[in-house]
Design a protein around this motif. Structure first.
Motif, PDB file in Angstrom:
ATOM      1  N   HIS A  10      -3.374  51.387 -53.736  1.00  0.00           N
ATOM      2  CA  HIS A  10      -2.284  50.558 -54.243  1.00  0.00           C
ATOM      3  C   HIS A  10      -1.021  50.723 -53.392  1.00  0.00           C
ATOM      4  O   HIS A  10      -0.272  49.765 -53.190  1.00  0.00           O
ATOM      5  CB  HIS A  10      -1.985  50.918 -55.699  1.00  0.00           C
ATOM      6  CG  HIS A  10      -3.026  50.418 -56.647  1.00  0.00           C
ATOM      7  ND1 HIS A  10      -3.184  50.903 -57.933  1.00  0.00           N
ATOM      8  CD2 HIS A  10      -3.972  49.461 -56.509  1.00  0.00           C
ATOM      9  CE1 HIS A  10      -4.183  50.268 -58.521  1.00  0.00           C
ATOM     10  NE2 HIS A  10      -4.675  49.392 -57.674  1.00  0.00           N
TER      11      HIS A  10
ATOM     12  N   TRP B  51      -1.732  43.880 -62.890  1.00  0.00           N
ATOM     13  CA  TRP B  51      -2.082  44.782 -61.807  1.00  0.00           C
ATOM     14  C   TRP B  51      -3.412  45.501 -62.070  1.00  0.00           C
ATOM     15  O   TRP B  51      -4.454  44.886 -62.135  1.00  0.00           O
ATOM     16  CB  TRP B  51      -0.955  45.785 -61.567  1.00  0.00           C
ATOM     17  CG  TRP B  51      -0.964  46.371 -60.180  1.00  0.00           C
ATOM     18  CD1 TRP B  51      -1.901  46.154 -59.216  1.00  0.00           C
ATOM     19  CD2 TRP B  51       0.006  47.255 -59.619  1.00  0.00           C
ATOM     20  NE1 TRP B  51      -1.574  46.856 -58.088  1.00  0.00           N
ATOM     21  CE2 TRP B  51      -0.421  47.540 -58.285  1.00  0.00           C
ATOM     22  CE3 TRP B  51       1.183  47.835 -60.095  1.00  0.00           C
ATOM     23  CZ2 TRP B  51       0.299  48.390 -57.441  1.00  0.00           C
ATOM     24  CZ3 TRP B  51       1.900  48.669 -59.250  1.00  0.00           C
ATOM     25  CH2 TRP B  51       1.475  48.944 -57.941  1.00  0.00           C
ATOM     26  N   SER B  52      -3.361  46.840 -62.225  1.00  0.00           N
ATOM     27  CA  SER B  52      -4.600  47.628 -62.327  1.00  0.00           C
ATOM     28  C   SER B  52      -5.190  47.668 -63.728  1.00  0.00           C
ATOM     29  O   SER B  52      -6.254  48.252 -63.940  1.00  0.00           O
ATOM     30  CB  SER B  52      -4.329  49.066 -61.864  1.00  0.00           C
ATOM     31  OG  SER B  52      -3.363  49.683 -62.719  1.00  0.00           O
TER      32      SER B  52
ATOM     33  N   THR C 297       1.348  53.156 -61.597  1.00  0.00           N
ATOM     34  CA  THR C 297       1.892  51.858 -61.185  1.00  0.00           C
ATOM     35  C   THR C 297       3.390  51.768 -61.434  1.00  0.00           C
ATOM     36  O   THR C 297       4.115  51.109 -60.687  1.00  0.00           O
ATOM     37  CB  THR C 297       1.175  50.713 -61.923  1.00  0.00           C
ATOM     38  OG1 THR C 297       1.174  50.980 -63.330  1.00  0.00           O
ATOM     39  CG2 THR C 297      -0.266  50.593 -61.453  1.00  0.00           C
TER      40      THR C 297
END
Length: 337
Positions: A22, A105-106, A274
């Motif tokens: 990332h 996102w993740s 994140t």
């Protein structure tokens, strides 16, 4: 069944790769050496993570309260952190309805894990060969690319990585790990090095559409049928690297160690990293620092160390499921009275 510390160590290794991947993703804009490393990471780190998720999934049965509680806890974490991720967009950007069904996102992994664990309860009831189920899962993973569905609700990714989850789930009750450990480590090291060198050599080859697994074939840069072939090759190459990595960890990390201890906390690392990356890149984005992809190898250890420190405090683990943990606390307090 005794805990296999090597698998916990692998989980920590993989979460470190997730963070590195990332971080590199912020820097990579051209086909560089860092891009080759990025491609290599994405060739296997999520497939192996998904495999281990399948391996540790229990077949409680659809009527099991434990099963439903585990799914609700995952959904609670997903909703909580998805909302937190969207707060800046809600304040400063226009949000369309479709973007709301795309995991932030993740967080796609948490949503897919709910689907996988639920489906596993059905597969545990089937009295057919494990290989038939696995081959069927591979077919589903390949055919799903023809469906006109993408990142929404993480459906395409769920299908794309489904074979890896089923493989871990089906072979968790076999001697598969013993067979993997029996492989000569030289073969494993060679497989990993060859894969890495190929990724560095083929640095101009964009494999994002293949390894991310979020786009239907029709939207891929490779076209319909080429995408099908590439996804199949991805299954094969990724499986070889995953087996090689497992082999090395089963040989050299079989005892409990600091990595195995931290490997039990990957959920905490996954949902919090994140925010740290977002905070860091908020300040350096648009500066000269973005011209140095090697900086990712400095930022990643800093983030991991920070997460290692906060994992010492139970409050951060508690906050991944505040509602469930509050209910449990009140229930235990009531029983004590």
């Amino acid at each position: 069944m005794p805990r296999i510390f090597a698998l916990d160590s692998v989980k920590f290794f993989l979460i470190c790769l997730v963070i590195l991947g990332h971080t590199l993703g912020f820097f990579i804009k051209e086909k560089t050496l860092s891009y080759g490393i990025y491609n290599f990471i994405y060739l296997f780190h999520m497939p192996l993570f998904v495999f281990l998720s399948g391996y540790f999934t229990k077949s409680y049965g659809l009527k099991s309260v434990k099963m439903w509680i585990s799914l609700l806890m995952l959904f609670e974490s997903y909703i909580l952190f998805d909302v937190l991720h969207r707060i800046p967009d809600m304040l400063y950007k226009n949000i369309n309805l479709y973007s709301l069904i795309e995991p932030s996102w993740s967080l796609w992994y948490l949503l897919s894990l709910i689907y996988w664990r639920f489906s596993a309860q059905f597969f545990s009831l089937l009295h057919v060969s494990k290989w038939i189920i696995l081959i069927s899962a591979v077919v589903v993973g390949l055919v799903s690319g023809f469906l006109p569905i993408g990142y929404g609700l993480s459906i395409q990714r769920t299908f794309s990585f489904f074979p890896f989850f089923i493989c871990g789930f089906l072979f968790s009750k076999t001697d598969a790990l013993l067979k993997i450990k029996a492989i000569n480590t030289i073969i494993s090291v060679s497989c990993i090095l060859i894969s890495l060198l190929l990724c560095l050599f083929l640095v101009n080859f964009n494999i994002s559409d293949i390894v991310w697994g979020g786009k239907p074939y029709a939207e891929s840069i490779f076209g319909l049928w080429h995408s099908l072939v590439y996804r199949f090759l991805f299954f094969i190459v990724s499986s070889l690297i995953c087996v090689s990595v497992l082999n090395l960890f089963l040989h050299f990390f079989s005892r409990e160690n600091i990595f195995a201890v931290e490997g039990k906390k990957t959920m905490l690392y996954y949902v919090y990293h994140t925010f740290m990356l977002g905070f860091i890149f908020y300040f350096i984005e648009g500066t000269m620092l973005m011209e140095y992809p090697s900086l990712a190898f400095v930022i990643t250890p800093i983030v991991i160390f920070f997460l290692f420190c906060i994992s010492r405090f139970s409050i951060f683990s508690w906050l991944t499921n505040p509602i469930t943990n509050s209910v449990r606390f009140l229930k235990n307090r009531g029983e004590e009275k």
